[in-house]
Design an enzyme around this catalytic site. Structure first.
Site, mmCIF file in Angstrom:
data_model
loop_
_atom_site.group_PDB
_atom_site.id
_atom_site.type_symbol
_atom_site.label_atom_id
_atom_site.label_comp_id
_atom_site.label_asym_id
_atom_site.label_seq_id
_atom_site.Cartn_x
_atom_site.Cartn_y
_atom_site.Cartn_z
ATOM 1 C CB SER A 78 62.075 21.017 130.054
ATOM 2 O OG SER A 78 61.250 21.461 129.018
ATOM 3 C CE LYS A 118 63.451 23.149 127.363
ATOM 4 N NZ LYS A 118 62.243 23.892 127.828
ATOM 5 C CE1 TYR A 124 63.818 22.130 123.469
ATOM 6 C CE2 TYR A 124 61.877 21.681 122.118
ATOM 7 C CZ TYR A 124 62.439 22.065 123.323
ATOM 8 O OH TYR A 124 61.637 22.375 124.390
ATOM 9 C CE1 TYR A 140 60.806 26.129 131.170
ATOM 10 C CE2 TYR A 140 59.412 24.715 132.504
ATOM 11 C CZ TYR A 140 60.398 24.867 131.560
ATOM 12 O OH TYR A 140 60.985 23.771 131.017
ATOM 13 C CB VAL A 154 55.884 18.471 130.005
ATOM 14 C CG1 VAL A 154 55.655 19.957 130.103
ATOM 15 C CG2 VAL A 154 56.595 18.075 128.737
HETATM 16 O O1 DON Z 1 59.187 21.595 123.920
HETATM 17 C C1 DON Z 1 58.336 21.106 124.660
HETATM 18 O O2 DON Z 1 57.236 21.598 124.804
HETATM 19 C C2 DON Z 1 58.721 19.845 125.405
HETATM 20 N N1 DON Z 1 59.557 19.000 124.585
HETATM 21 C C3 DON Z 1 59.445 20.154 126.669
HETATM 22 C C4 DON Z 1 58.714 21.124 127.569
HETATM 23 C C5 DON Z 1 58.934 20.904 129.010
HETATM 24 O O3 DON Z 1 59.357 19.861 129.443
HETATM 25 C C6 DON Z 1 58.497 21.996 129.922
HETATM 26 N N2 DON Z 1 58.769 21.669 131.293
HETATM 27 N N3 DON Z 1 58.171 21.588 132.271
#
Ligand code: DON
Length: 307
Positions: A63, A66, A190, A242, A260
């Site tokens: 993420s 982003k 994405y 978040y 993540v």
């Molecule tokens: O879309 C997802 O769930 C992952 N590619 C990215 C989510 C993420 O990194 C949330 N961050 N802490």
């Protein structure tokens, strides 16, 4: 203050916590990462680089990507982006769908998954996914002056096979006409942006323009205007973690964006960009020990946007 010494002290502060938290396993390719990895890099606005631990080992930035796609999308569509995505903290987990129905398919902010999928969709319009991914990768290589950065195809594939929640978000937003391209193409962009593989030094270098009034280096080329850099920092502070964004602001006091994969990019405006990596996550899906390390660094340097 010697940053070299600060980083040594930070490492001592977090040593007993390395390995804490749970490695993300809903993306199978991430589940096999060693939870005991820990790295940190600080790149100052003067261009000095300080590192500790596994700061030169690449990890999946997830993420954190982003921040960079938002920067590109604002460059592409300007303020019009805010018709399709909001600027308010969501108070919900990164992959939540609950607000989308009430809010007519307009995600709360560009950092929750739904918002980032809309941002990816704006970058895709008028292009093929391969071109859009080429643009994203070129931007990361430009920011870091490092052509070795790649997108990890195995991680992207792994998420493509298991990303049912993201598919639900994208399809749902399509029903509100807030996804303009075929859903599978937007999701392809994405998943691949999330699979960017970078180390802490590269990530801190990539974020430096946000610490540097929008400039690549002090007195160097402009990436975005000073105003835009400030605004991206504001979004990182309010939405970058978040439903734990408030807690991160309270503990660290700097704009930050988590992923993540266990990475966090933090910005100390006028001072430095900081990247940390520790794969174990807390209950909100943010790096547990990475947050502790940033807390220690902020306390030891006195860096805070709050005075
Ligand atoms: O879309 C997802 O769930 C992952 N590619 C990215 C989510 C993420 O990194 C949330 N961050 N802490």
């Amino acid at each position: 203050m010697q940053l070299e010494d600060v980083l040594k002290d930070v490492l001592v502060d977090v040593a007993d916590h390395i390995g804490e938290g749970k490695v993300a396993n809903y993306i199978p390719a991430l589940a096999k990462i060693d939870p005991r990895k820990f790295g940190m890099a600080v790149v100052t606005v003067d261009g000095d680089i300080h590192v500790t631990g596994d700061a030169e080992e690449a990890f999946s930035i997830q993420s954190i990507s982003k921040v960079f796609t938002l920067t590109l999308a604002l460059g592409r569509v300007g303020e019009g982006l805010w018709k399709r995505v909001g600027r308010e903290p969501s108070g919900t987990p990164f992959n939540s769908i609950v607000q989308l129905e009430q809010e007519q398919g307009i995600p709360r902010n560009p950092f929750i998954n739904a918002g980032a999928i809309v941002v990816a969709d704006t970058l895709l319009s008028g292009h093929q996914p391969r071109e859009t991914l080429g643009e994203i990768l070129s931007f990361m290589r430009y920011l870091t002056d490092d052509d070795t950065i790649i997108i990890d195809a195995e991680v992207a594939r792994s998420e493509q096979q298991t990303g049912f929640r993201n598919a639900a978000l994208a399809n749902y937003m399509h029903a509100f006409s807030n996804i303009h391209n075929p859903v599978e193409k937007t999701l392809g962009v994405y998943f691949h942006q999330c699979a960017l593989s970078m180390n802490c030094v590269q990530l801190a270098k990539a974020g430096l323009f946000l610490a540097n009034r929008g400039l690549l280096t002090r007195g160097g080329r402009s990436v975005v205007s000073w105003e835009r850099a400030r605004r991206i920092n504001a979004l990182m502070l309010t939405c970058g973690h978040y439903d734990a964004s408030g807690d991160f602001a309270f503990r660290v006091g700097l704009p930050g964006k988590s992923g993540v994969g266990g990475g966090i990019l933090a910005i100390a405006p006028g001072k430095a960009a900081i990247a940390v990596w520790s794969p174990g996550l807390n209950a909100n899906g943010n790096s547990a020990t990475g947050t502790k390390a940033l807390e220690s660094l902020a306390r030891r340097t006195g860096w805070s946007i709050f005075g």
